[in-house]
Design a protein around this motif. Structure first.
Motif, short mmCIF file in Angstrom:
data_model
loop_
_atom_site.label_atom_id
_atom_site.label_comp_id
_atom_site.label_asym_id
_atom_site.label_seq_id
_atom_site.Cartn_x
_atom_site.Cartn_y
_atom_site.Cartn_z
N ILE A 8 -13.08 6.63 -46.06
CA ILE A 8 -13.47 8.12 -45.79
C ILE A 8 -13.90 8.81 -46.59
O ILE A 8 -15.11 9.51 -46.33
N ALA A 9 -13.78 8.63 -47.94
CA ALA A 9 -14.59 9.52 -49.00
C ALA A 9 -16.02 8.90 -49.00
O ALA A 9 -16.81 9.88 -49.15
N THR A 10 -16.11 7.58 -48.78
CA THR A 10 -17.57 7.12 -48.84
C THR A 10 -18.31 7.74 -47.70
O THR A 10 -19.53 8.34 -47.93
N ARG A 11 -18.33 7.62 -46.46
CA ARG A 11 -18.90 8.02 -45.33
C ARG A 11 -18.06 8.29 -44.02
O ARG A 11 -17.52 7.02 -43.47
N GLU A 12 -17.75 9.18 -43.35
CA GLU A 12 -17.13 9.54 -42.17
C GLU A 12 -18.32 9.08 -40.96
O GLU A 12 -19.13 9.85 -40.86
N PRO A 13 -17.63 8.08 -40.08
CA PRO A 13 -18.84 7.52 -38.90
C PRO A 13 -19.06 9.16 -38.21
O PRO A 13 -18.27 9.86 -37.97
N THR A 14 -20.39 9.09 -37.82
CA THR A 14 -20.91 10.07 -36.83
C THR A 14 -20.17 9.97 -35.44
O THR A 14 -19.58 8.97 -35.17
N GLU A 15 -20.36 11.05 -34.82
CA GLU A 15 -19.84 11.11 -33.19
C GLU A 15 -20.35 9.97 -32.28
O GLU A 15 -19.69 9.32 -31.59
N LYS A 16 -21.74 9.90 -32.73
CA LYS A 16 -22.56 8.66 -31.72
C LYS A 16 -21.85 7.25 -32.13
O LYS A 16 -21.59 6.51 -31.36
N GLU A 17 -21.71 7.10 -33.50
CA GLU A 17 -21.12 5.89 -33.82
C GLU A 17 -19.79 5.69 -33.30
O GLU A 17 -19.37 4.42 -32.92
N ILE A 18 -18.99 6.67 -33.46
CA ILE A 18 -17.45 6.55 -32.79
C ILE A 18 -17.49 6.31 -31.46
O ILE A 18 -16.62 5.41 -30.99
N ARG A 19 -18.52 6.80 -30.73
CA ARG A 19 -18.49 6.76 -29.19
C ARG A 19 -18.83 5.22 -28.96
O ARG A 19 -18.60 4.39 -27.87
N LEU A 20 -19.97 4.76 -29.80
CA LEU A 20 -20.32 3.18 -29.34
C LEU A 20 -19.15 2.32 -29.66
O LEU A 20 -18.90 1.34 -29.16
N VAL A 21 -18.58 2.63 -30.91
CA VAL A 21 -17.32 1.76 -31.17
C VAL A 21 -16.37 1.77 -30.14
O VAL A 21 -15.67 0.69 -29.86
N ILE A 22 -15.99 3.13 -29.62
CA ILE A 22 -14.87 2.99 -28.69
C ILE A 22 -15.61 2.28 -27.42
O ILE A 22 -14.92 1.55 -26.60
N ALA A 23 -16.92 2.56 -26.87
CA ALA A 23 -17.37 1.92 -25.93
C ALA A 23 -17.61 0.33 -25.94
O ALA A 23 -16.97 -0.28 -25.00
N ALA A 24 -17.67 -0.06 -26.91
CA ALA A 24 -17.98 -1.64 -27.06
C ALA A 24 -16.62 -2.37 -27.27
O ALA A 24 -16.35 -3.13 -26.54
N SER A 25 -15.69 -1.57 -27.98
CA SER A 25 -14.43 -2.06 -27.87
C SER A 25 -13.65 -2.19 -26.77
O SER A 25 -13.07 -3.13 -26.38
N SER A 26 -13.79 -1.09 -26.02
CA SER A 26 -13.11 -0.86 -24.85
C SER A 26 -13.31 -1.86 -23.84
O SER A 26 -12.85 -2.22 -22.82
N ALA A 27 -14.99 -1.87 -23.61
CA ALA A 27 -15.43 -2.82 -22.67
C ALA A 27 -15.19 -4.16 -22.92
O ALA A 27 -14.71 -4.94 -21.79
N GLY A 28 -15.45 -4.61 -24.22
CA GLY A 28 -14.69 -5.72 -24.49
C GLY A 28 -13.10 -6.08 -24.23
O GLY A 28 -13.01 -7.26 -23.71
N THR A 29 -12.37 -5.26 -24.47
CA THR A 29 -11.14 -5.37 -23.93
C THR A 29 -10.63 -5.43 -22.65
O THR A 29 -9.87 -6.36 -22.33
N ILE A 30 -11.57 -4.62 -21.58
CA ILE A 30 -11.35 -4.76 -20.41
C ILE A 30 -11.74 -5.94 -19.83
O ILE A 30 -11.11 -6.75 -18.87
N PHE A 31 -13.08 -6.47 -20.28
CA PHE A 31 -13.32 -7.92 -19.79
C PHE A 31 -12.50 -9.03 -20.35
O PHE A 31 -12.29 -10.00 -19.58
N GLU A 32 -11.89 -8.78 -21.53
CA GLU A 32 -10.92 -9.93 -22.07
C GLU A 32 -9.68 -10.04 -21.23
O GLU A 32 -9.12 -11.10 -20.80
N TRP A 33 -9.18 -8.68 -20.96
CA TRP A 33 -7.87 -8.89 -19.89
C TRP A 33 -8.21 -9.17 -18.50
O TRP A 33 -7.36 -9.51 -17.97
N TYR A 34 -9.43 -8.86 -18.12
CA TYR A 34 -9.77 -9.16 -16.77
C TYR A 34 -9.79 -10.79 -16.61
O TYR A 34 -9.11 -11.21 -15.81
N ASP A 35 -10.05 -11.29 -17.73
CA ASP A 35 -10.14 -12.84 -17.74
C ASP A 35 -8.90 -13.36 -17.62
O ASP A 35 -8.50 -14.43 -17.09
#
Length: 544
Positions: A8-35
């Protein structure tokens, strides 16, 4: 300074990065649980293709046994991928898990049925379910931790709640795809081969998920640990030797996962099996009801996650679990009345009494070459038909409806299909209706509302869990320490729920008796959670 603090002291992720993290992680989780869930959504057709049996109860129990096998291997996947995630990194580990899941799911869609290759068909299905279980054992921990380690502490519950909602999203997506396929493919063709299409679609979902996840960078917490040389040498061993971790793992297993997983699977899979099975509601209607309830309930997970950032993680879990203990049986009783009121009315108007000896249903008799008693065969038919009965032990086998004896024909007992058809024909003469049901719209809305109540209870016990588990364990062994209890609980306490509940129902003859399994697990979980979960506002892991 810990690795978490250093990140956290080094660099806090930007809002854009966090949105990408949530979107990519959630989409992958949706697809994997779909399977993973498409197998349960198509349980009836899976049974006909790979586990054919003249006994309806045995066939569905074999399907749920295959369902449970995948869950049974989740803890092994948690150990394997937890080790890799703590040693090599979060990002590449869950790239591997999603790839393995997509390949295994598509493979199920390519297996010839049992009529073509015999016993090899269910064996191959089980093998693919094992691969799915291994993959899923690594997926949840990776996605949850990856988001948690990017999120600022004051919003961790909110950000990680999207991962929790994605589990429901995977279930909803599986139903939506099945409904679309039913609409596009004629019913006979769908039953013959069209059910394979949802499995094969997982290849497309895999490619989308990989494309999104390859854009991600490694977790800042893991990067900081690696640069500081603080990664664990053996995360699995250290998960059980780190001070205080045994207690935390016990609480995570029974006080968190045991509660959330049994409520979740009761809400969605027990609801699915109950409505399509003994209540005989049209499959498409059931799928639409669960799709609507699932989509709406996703928002509750996000609300609970955000709420937990203010009130702490413990309060929503305790509230949801206590409400579930009070509401579980009434919800299913009401759902049964709304789904098939004529069956309820017929049972009240024409009570059934069975008299006989050795009156214990044995749903696995055919599988193990045993001969089930005639009385057991009668009770098996009544249970699978959703019909209530009173049992009187002793004397010759006899069945009465409203005091009138049913003429039991000897040839009925030579074949499972014959006794099922004979008993249902006899009961139909007394007003019982075993045709496929489409309830009135008002009843359908009532069922959706009841499913939503179960969805809210699930959200209360599930919405804040990713943040809670990430906060419970030290960063250097976090992937392993949270994945192991989570997947033992979800794999065995939750994954075996449809099978265990089905066996309880088959042995007892009471279509609601399987709910006692959920009630007992949740009741024990409440005690553990009350004792072991930290109260007060959320806070990062500390050694105290």
């Amino acid at each position: 300074m810990s690795a978490s603090d250093a990140a956290i002291a080094t660099r806090e992720p930007t809002e854009k990065e966090i949105r990408l993290v949530i979107a990519a992680s959630s989409a992958g989780t949706i697809f994997e649980w779909y399977d993973f869930f498409i197998y349960g959504t198509l349980a009836g057709l899976i049974g006909a293709a790979f586990f054919p049996s003249g006994n309806e109860t045995l066939q569905i129990l074999l399907v749920w046994a295959g369902f449970a096998v995948g869950f049974g291997f989740r803890p092994l996947g948690a150990i394997l991928f937890g080790f890799l995630g703590d040693r090599l990194g979060r990002k590449y580990t869950f790239l591997v898990t999603v790839t393995l899941m997509g390949i295994a799911t598509a493979g199920v869609g390519l297996i010839p049925n049992a009529a073509t290759i015999g016993i090899a068909a269910p064996i191959i299905v089980i093998a693919f379910r094992i691969l799915q279980g291994l993959a899923l054992g690594g997926e949840y921990g990776g996605a949850a931790i990856y988001v948690a380690e990017h999120a600022p502490p004051e919003r961790r519950g909110f950000y990680t709640s999207f991962i929790q909602a994605s589990v429901v999203g995977g279930f909803a997506l599986s139903i939506a795809v099945v409904l679309a396929c039913r609409w596009l493919i004629p019913a006979e063709d769908f039953a013959a081969w069209g059910w394979r299409v949802p499995f094969l679609l997982s290849i497309i979902l895999l490619l989308i998920s990989l494309w999104m996840r390859l854009k991600l960078s490694e977790s800042p917490v893991f990067q900081a640990m690696k640069e500081a040389g603080e990664t664990a040498a053996n995360p699995f061993v250290e998960s059980f030797t780190y001070p205080g971790n045994k207690k935390r793992i016990f609480v995570a297993l029974f006080g968190i996962t045991g509660v959330l997983t049994t409520i979740w699977y009761t809400a969605f899979f027990s609801g699915l099996s109950f409505l399509r099975g003994p209540m005989r509601v049209d499959e498409t209607v059931v799928e639409w009801m669960l799709l609507i309830a699932g989509l709406i309930s996703m928002s509750f997970y996000v609300v609970v996650g955000r709420w937990s950032d203010k009130v702490g993680r413990k309060k929503p879990i305790i509230i949801g679990a206590l409400l579930a203990l009070v509401a579980l049986f009434p919800i299913f009783w009401a759902m049964g009345h709304l789904a098939n009121p004529a069956l309820d009315a017929a049972a009240d108007r024409a009570p059934i009494v069975v008299t006989g000896q050795d009156c214990t249903p044995d749903p696995f008799a055919e599988l193990f070459g045993r001969e089930q008693s005639d009385c057991g065969k009668v009770l098996d038919v009544l249970t699978s038909s959703g019909v209530r009965y009173d049992l009187q032990d002793g004397g010759e086998l006899a069945v009465t409806v409203a005091g009138e004896p049913v003429s039991l024909v000897d040839t009925w007992f030579e074949d499972s299909a014959a006794i099922r058809e004979g008993m249902r024909a006899a009961l139909t003469q007394h007003g019982f209706d075993f045709s496929t049901q489409i309830p009135p719209i008002s009843n359908i809305l009532g069922i959706v509302a009841l499913l939503l109540v179960m969805g809210v209870l699930s959200a209360l016990t599930y919405g804040s869990v990713a943040a809670l588990l990430a906060e419970m364990f030290p960063p250097q062994i976090r992937y392993s320490s949270m994945s192991i209890p989570y997947h033992i609980g979800a794999g065995y306490l939750g994954g075996f729920l449809p099978l265990i509940a089905g066996i309880i129902v088959a042995r007892s003859g009471d279509i609601y008796a399987g709910l006692w399994y959920t009630w007992i697990v949740v009741a024990f979980g409440v005690i553990v959670a009350w004792w072991g979960l930290p109260s007060g506002p959320p806070r990062d892991f500390e050694d105290a």
